[in-house]
Scaffold this motif. Sequence first.
Motif, PDB file in Angstrom:
ATOM      1  N   GLY A   1      45.480 -74.089 -78.965  1.00 56.34           N
ATOM      2  CA  GLY A   1      45.266 -74.154 -80.406  1.00 56.34           C
ATOM      3  C   GLY A   1      46.541 -74.386 -81.186  1.00 56.34           C
ATOM      4  O   GLY A   1      47.592 -73.820 -80.875  1.00 56.34           O
ATOM      5  N   ASN A   2      46.418 -75.271 -82.170  1.00 50.01           N
ATOM      6  CA  ASN A   2      47.449 -75.363 -83.203  1.00 50.01           C
ATOM      7  C   ASN A   2      46.989 -74.360 -84.249  1.00 50.01           C
ATOM      8  O   ASN A   2      46.195 -74.661 -85.130  1.00 50.01           O
ATOM      9  N   LEU A   3      47.482 -73.120 -84.084  1.00 50.53           N
ATOM     10  CA  LEU A   3      46.911 -71.999 -84.829  1.00 50.53           C
ATOM     11  C   LEU A   3      47.268 -72.025 -86.305  1.00 50.53           C
ATOM     12  O   LEU A   3      48.389 -72.381 -86.673  1.00 50.53           O
ATOM     13  N   PRO A   4      46.320 -71.586 -87.136  1.00 52.54           N
ATOM     14  CA  PRO A   4      46.660 -71.384 -88.540  1.00 52.54           C
ATOM     15  C   PRO A   4      47.680 -70.245 -88.646  1.00 52.54           C
ATOM     16  O   PRO A   4      47.517 -69.221 -87.978  1.00 52.54           O
ATOM     17  N   PHE A   5      48.737 -70.438 -89.454  1.00 53.65           N
ATOM     18  CA  PHE A   5      49.808 -69.429 -89.532  1.00 53.65           C
ATOM     19  C   PHE A   5      49.275 -68.033 -89.864  1.00 53.65           C
ATOM     20  O   PHE A   5      49.713 -67.044 -89.311  1.00 53.65           O
TER      21      PHE A   5
ATOM     22  N   VAL B   1      41.116 -73.552 -80.503  1.00 47.27           N
ATOM     23  CA  VAL B   1      41.029 -72.769 -81.741  1.00 47.27           C
ATOM     24  C   VAL B   1      41.394 -73.668 -82.912  1.00 47.27           C
ATOM     25  O   VAL B   1      42.453 -74.303 -82.901  1.00 47.27           O
ATOM     26  N   GLY B   2      40.558 -73.719 -83.915  1.00 47.75           N
ATOM     27  CA  GLY B   2      40.856 -74.477 -85.135  1.00 47.75           C
ATOM     28  C   GLY B   2      41.096 -75.956 -84.884  1.00 47.75           C
ATOM     29  O   GLY B   2      42.187 -76.467 -85.143  1.00 47.75           O
ATOM     30  N   PRO B   3      40.092 -76.692 -84.399  1.00 46.87           N
ATOM     31  CA  PRO B   3      40.291 -78.130 -84.102  1.00 46.87           C
ATOM     32  C   PRO B   3      40.531 -78.984 -85.343  1.00 46.87           C
ATOM     33  O   PRO B   3      41.105 -80.081 -85.227  1.00 46.87           O
ATOM     34  N   GLY B   4      40.067 -78.513 -86.511  1.00 48.28           N
ATOM     35  CA  GLY B   4      40.273 -79.289 -87.746  1.00 48.28           C
ATOM     36  C   GLY B   4      39.740 -80.700 -87.591  1.00 48.28           C
ATOM     37  O   GLY B   4      38.633 -80.909 -87.085  1.00 48.28           O
ATOM     38  N   PRO B   5      40.525 -81.727 -87.969  1.00 50.76           N
ATOM     39  CA  PRO B   5      40.023 -83.099 -87.882  1.00 50.76           C
ATOM     40  C   PRO B   5      39.974 -83.641 -86.444  1.00 50.76           C
ATOM     41  O   PRO B   5      39.473 -84.743 -86.221  1.00 50.76           O
TER      42      PRO B   5
ATOM     43  N   VAL C   1      36.171 -73.739 -81.797  1.00 52.24           N
ATOM     44  CA  VAL C   1      35.873 -72.684 -82.772  1.00 52.24           C
ATOM     45  C   VAL C   1      36.618 -73.015 -84.063  1.00 52.24           C
ATOM     46  O   VAL C   1      37.851 -72.933 -84.113  1.00 52.24           O
ATOM     47  N   GLU C   2      35.880 -73.409 -85.071  1.00 51.41           N
ATOM     48  CA  GLU C   2      36.470 -73.861 -86.336  1.00 51.41           C
ATOM     49  C   GLU C   2      35.807 -73.103 -87.494  1.00 51.41           C
ATOM     50  O   GLU C   2      34.585 -73.031 -87.575  1.00 51.41           O
ATOM     51  N   LYS C   3      36.644 -72.554 -88.365  1.00 54.98           N
ATOM     52  CA  LYS C   3      36.113 -71.736 -89.465  1.00 54.98           C
ATOM     53  C   LYS C   3      35.582 -72.584 -90.619  1.00 54.98           C
ATOM     54  O   LYS C   3      34.601 -72.232 -91.270  1.00 54.98           O
ATOM     55  N   ASP C   4      36.229 -73.721 -90.842  1.00 58.60           N
ATOM     56  CA  ASP C   4      35.936 -74.512 -92.038  1.00 58.60           C
ATOM     57  C   ASP C   4      34.807 -75.512 -91.761  1.00 58.60           C
ATOM     58  O   ASP C   4      34.972 -76.466 -90.990  1.00 58.60           O
TER      59      ASP C   4
ATOM     60  N   GLY D   1      32.944 -70.711 -86.805  1.00 58.49           N
ATOM     61  CA  GLY D   1      33.142 -69.260 -86.794  1.00 58.49           C
ATOM     62  C   GLY D   1      34.608 -68.911 -86.911  1.00 58.49           C
ATOM     63  O   GLY D   1      35.484 -69.778 -86.975  1.00 58.49           O
ATOM     64  N   ASN D   2      34.824 -67.584 -86.941  1.00 60.52           N
ATOM     65  CA  ASN D   2      36.173 -67.043 -87.096  1.00 60.52           C
ATOM     66  C   ASN D   2      36.666 -66.597 -85.727  1.00 60.52           C
ATOM     67  O   ASN D   2      36.043 -65.746 -85.087  1.00 60.52           O
ATOM     68  N   ILE D   3      37.776 -67.159 -85.281  1.00 60.74           N
ATOM     69  CA  ILE D   3      38.273 -66.851 -83.946  1.00 60.74           C
ATOM     70  C   ILE D   3      38.656 -65.368 -83.806  1.00 60.74           C
ATOM     71  O   ILE D   3      38.649 -64.820 -82.708  1.00 60.74           O
ATOM     72  N   LEU D   4      38.943 -64.723 -84.937  1.00 64.84           N
ATOM     73  CA  LEU D   4      39.324 -63.302 -84.867  1.00 64.84           C
ATOM     74  C   LEU D   4      38.138 -62.410 -84.491  1.00 64.84           C
ATOM     75  O   LEU D   4      38.331 -61.288 -84.021  1.00 64.84           O
TER      76      LEU D   4
ATOM     77  N   LEU E   1      43.558 -71.495 -95.520  1.00 61.61           N
ATOM     78  CA  LEU E   1      43.199 -71.535 -94.091  1.00 61.61           C
ATOM     79  C   LEU E   1      44.358 -72.110 -93.270  1.00 61.61           C
ATOM     80  O   LEU E   1      44.178 -72.509 -92.121  1.00 61.61           O
ATOM     81  N   SER E   2      45.554 -72.138 -93.863  1.00 62.71           N
ATOM     82  CA  SER E   2      46.771 -72.634 -93.187  1.00 62.71           C
ATOM     83  C   SER E   2      46.514 -73.979 -92.524  1.00 62.71           C
ATOM     84  O   SER E   2      46.734 -74.140 -91.326  1.00 62.71           O
ATOM     85  N   GLN E   3      46.011 -74.936 -93.279  1.00 60.45           N
ATOM     86  CA  GLN E   3      45.671 -76.223 -92.666  1.00 60.45           C
ATOM     87  C   GLN E   3      46.839 -77.205 -92.731  1.00 60.45           C
ATOM     88  O   GLN E   3      47.258 -77.618 -93.820  1.00 60.45           O
ATOM     89  N   ASN E   4      47.382 -77.537 -91.574  1.00 61.71           N
ATOM     90  CA  ASN E   4      48.417 -78.565 -91.433  1.00 61.71           C
ATOM     91  C   ASN E   4      48.000 -79.387 -90.233  1.00 61.71           C
ATOM     92  O   ASN E   4      47.876 -78.855 -89.137  1.00 61.71           O
ATOM     93  N   PHE E   5      47.748 -80.668 -90.458  1.00 59.13           N
ATOM     94  CA  PHE E   5      47.122 -81.468 -89.411  1.00 59.13           C
ATOM     95  C   PHE E   5      48.126 -82.322 -88.645  1.00 59.13           C
ATOM     96  O   PHE E   5      49.121 -82.795 -89.198  1.00 59.13           O
ATOM     97  N   LEU E   6      47.799 -82.571 -87.380  1.00 57.24           N
ATOM     98  CA  LEU E   6      48.591 -83.468 -86.537  1.00 57.24           C
ATOM     99  C   LEU E   6      47.814 -84.770 -86.397  1.00 57.24           C
ATOM    100  O   LEU E   6      46.683 -84.757 -85.903  1.00 57.24           O
ATOM    101  N   LEU E   7      48.435 -85.869 -86.835  1.00 62.48           N
ATOM    102  CA  LEU E   7      47.738 -87.162 -86.790  1.00 62.48           C
ATOM    103  C   LEU E   7      48.214 -88.042 -85.635  1.00 62.48           C
ATOM    104  O   LEU E   7      47.525 -88.989 -85.253  1.00 62.48           O
TER     105      LEU E   7
HETATM  106  N1  SAM Z   1      43.976 -78.550 -84.736  1.00 61.64           N
HETATM  107  C1  SAM Z   1      44.154 -79.287 -85.966  1.00 61.64           C
HETATM  108  C2  SAM Z   1      45.413 -80.120 -85.885  1.00 61.64           C
HETATM  109  O1  SAM Z   1      46.279 -79.783 -85.053  1.00 61.64           O
HETATM  110  O2  SAM Z   1      45.538 -81.075 -86.637  1.00 61.64           O
HETATM  111  C3  SAM Z   1      44.196 -78.359 -87.189  1.00 61.64           C
HETATM  112  C4  SAM Z   1      45.242 -77.279 -87.135  1.00 61.64           C
HETATM  113  S1  SAM Z   1      45.370 -76.355 -88.612  1.00 61.64           S
HETATM  114  C5  SAM Z   1      47.022 -75.742 -88.464  1.00 61.64           C
HETATM  115  C6  SAM Z   1      44.477 -74.849 -88.310  1.00 61.64           C
HETATM  116  C7  SAM Z   1      42.971 -75.009 -88.172  1.00 61.64           C
HETATM  117  O3  SAM Z   1      42.395 -73.723 -87.938  1.00 61.64           O
HETATM  118  C8  SAM Z   1      42.278 -75.539 -89.407  1.00 61.64           C
HETATM  119  O4  SAM Z   1      41.325 -76.501 -89.033  1.00 61.64           O
HETATM  120  C9  SAM Z   1      41.596 -74.310 -90.023  1.00 61.64           C
HETATM  121  O5  SAM Z   1      40.427 -74.615 -90.776  1.00 61.64           O
HETATM  122  C10 SAM Z   1      41.273 -73.525 -88.776  1.00 61.64           C
HETATM  123  N2  SAM Z   1      41.146 -72.070 -89.012  1.00 61.64           N
HETATM  124  C11 SAM Z   1      41.771 -71.300 -89.942  1.00 61.64           C
HETATM  125  N3  SAM Z   1      41.442 -70.007 -89.791  1.00 61.64           N
HETATM  126  C12 SAM Z   1      40.582 -69.951 -88.738  1.00 61.64           C
HETATM  127  C13 SAM Z   1      39.888 -68.894 -88.088  1.00 61.64           C
HETATM  128  N4  SAM Z   1      40.024 -67.633 -88.492  1.00 61.64           N
HETATM  129  N5  SAM Z   1      39.078 -69.194 -87.052  1.00 61.64           N
HETATM  130  C14 SAM Z   1      38.930 -70.481 -86.618  1.00 61.64           C
HETATM  131  N6  SAM Z   1      39.568 -71.528 -87.199  1.00 61.64           N
HETATM  132  C15 SAM Z   1      40.389 -71.265 -88.228  1.00 61.64           C
END
Ligand code: SAM
Length: 345
Positions: A140-144, A62-66, A84-87, A110-113, A33-39
């Motif tokens: 969004g800090n988008l997943p790659f 998009v993808g708020p993660g933690p 909108v967070e998938k995980d 959900g899935n942002i796509l 899920l390309s998870q790289n977090f900003l702390l």
């Molecule tokens: N925003 C957080 C941060 O900056 O620390 C997390 C960024 S991390 C790069 C990408 C986030 O997008 C993860 O939380 C991941 O689970 C979520 N993610 C991955 N694919 C996704 C999708 N298709 N739809 C929504 N969220 C998604």
Amino acid sequence: MAASGQVANFRLPPLPTIGEIIKLFRLRAVKHLSQNFLLDLRLTDKIVRHAGNLKDVYVCEVGPGPGGITRSILNADVAKLLLVEKDARFIPGLQMLSEAAPGKVHIVQGNILTYRLERSFPKHLQKKWEDDPPNIHIIGNLPFIVSTPLIVKWLENVSMRDGPFIYGRTPMTLTFQKEVAERLIASTGTRQRSRLSIMSQYLCHVHKCFTIPGQAFIPKPEVDVTLVRFTPLVQPKIEQPFKLVEKVVQSAFQFRRKYCHHGLGILFPEAVRLEKTKQLLMTADVDPTLCPAQLSIFNFKNLCDVYRKMCDEDPNLFAYNFREELREKKLNRKKPSHCDEDNQL
Ligand code: SAM
């Protein structure tokens, strides 16, 4: 101070740090899920500052993660925040944030796509396309793995004025792998100039904000990350259907290191390729010996306009697919001819 530099009326109460949230909910990053977090909240504040003044704005993250960027968005005193967070593992931590900002946060797992943003904001926010952007922002800090298909989808939405752009020229502040961001913003004649440069710049004002070194993320990705801001243009620089522009641009960049007539040639069936490519380039007033990267958006506008006319004159032309013709040719070469069969009998 608000993220915009203005006084904010809202401030989140003291909360566990993002690091503590990660530990508390055992949020180990997963690669698929390309998870790289900003702390570092100073960095997330900086990201949000680049989105402009968000006071009373409706924001989708998009993808708020933690939730690092989420906190900075909330501290900017937004009207509402859609997450909108998938995980599913992140939802309890986000709920904690939601409780700290009562009535502001709506969490969607959900899935942002596939998520339909055109239904997510109140109708009264809708503005005319020619007006200033609506009071909505996507961050969004988008997943790659999602960033390129997502921006291509949203660019198509810009061209159709649907999806998140049903409300008007909704701005977006999004991260990309540095190399992808360089392609998005590349100007004519640069090494990074590519399909993405044309597709983004003919529809949007694309602005590079700043680059975040890989070390800023946990876990550290192998690449740096760049924040890019998009504002849809009132008047797109090419006024043809998105799929047509995409086909012309994709063909032109098919052979990056060759003269552009090679790539543009694949828009036409082999039997008429030479003649039609010459007609396209001459009518569009484009030098056939330019490389694809040297073509300006104005060149692409002319190419698309002329190709559109050629498609109107020949209704089968747009459906022509170079790869299919190649595949059929190969198959025909492999098939034994009737003569061979006759000989075997
Ligand atoms: N925003 C957080 C941060 O900056 O620390 C997390 C960024 S991390 C790069 C990408 C986030 O997008 C993860 O939380 C991941 O689970 C979520 N993610 C991955 N694919 C996704 C999708 N298709 N739809 C929504 N969220 C998604």
